[in-house]
Design a protein around this motif. Structure first.
Motif: not given
Length: 216
Positions: A126, A146, A151
């Protein structure tokens, strides 16, 4: 095309190819790279070991390095977890191999690639995306995780690659792939690589590719 120097590529990418020892394209590279550089969707039936990785790495780097100069940096920076190119592949091992190819050729392009897979440190993955890695090489499971956690964003994906598509479907990833595709713009370019053309593969092609060039 007899040599990579014959392709319509930037001097930087031609230099990187030469430095990495890539001189003569394989048949799948010769046939798939030109239409991919034109922005066309491509379906390539190719076995492992035929050089298909370079057949999508080269067009992605050329497209994004050219596009990069035209992007509004402020807008791009404001998109949380923005991704410009996404390569989906069935296993972590394949993802790592693809990432190694990007690493050999991305020098001086201003582009970075990151692997997004299970069994690896997600914080580092990330951090790389947020730090500007616009090329993501991912296995479907970790990427969907994710997405579910909001995210990353895929709405800015310009090029999608489905690598070893038949293997991903054999492994039961079809619902996951459909979930990922639903997060992307239909205006994207799709490059589709598969060793076989089973009925489930053909269904995916019919639904998600636009007037593709076929390479065997």
């Amino acid at each position: 095309m007899n040599n990579f120097s014959d392709f319509k590529l930037s001097p930087v990418l031609k230099s990187n190819l030469s430095r990495a020892g890539f001189v003569k394209p394989t048949p799948v590279q010769s046939e798939a790279i030109p239409p991919a550089l034109e922005g066309r969707d491509v379906i390539a039936t190719a076995q492992t070991g035929t050089g298909k990785t370079l057949a999508f790495v080269v067009p992605i780097l050329e497209s994004l390095s050219s596009d990069k100069a035209r992007l509004d940096a402020a807008i791009q920076a404001s998109v949380y977890g923005a991704v410009r190119a996404l390569i989906l592949t069935p296993t972590r091992e394949l993802a790592m191999q693809i990432h190694e190819t990007f690493a050999k050729l991305q020098g001086s392009t201003g582009l970075q690639a990151v692997v997004v897979c299970g069994g690896m440190n997600e914080t580092r993955q990330l951090r790389a995306i947020r730090g500007g890695a616009s090329i993501v090489v991912a296995t479907p499971g970790r990427l969907v995780d994710f997405l579910d956690r909001k995210l990353v964003k895929l709405s800015g994906v310009k090029t999608l690659v489905l690598d070893e598509a038949d293997r991903m479907l054999d492994m039961g990833f079809l619902p996951t792939i459909k979930r990922i595709l639903s997060e992307m713009s239909e205006a994207r370019q799709t490059l589709f690589f598969s060793a076989t053309m089973e009925s489930s593969v053909k269904s995916l092609i019919t639904t998600h590719l636009k007037n593709p060039v076929r390479v065997a």
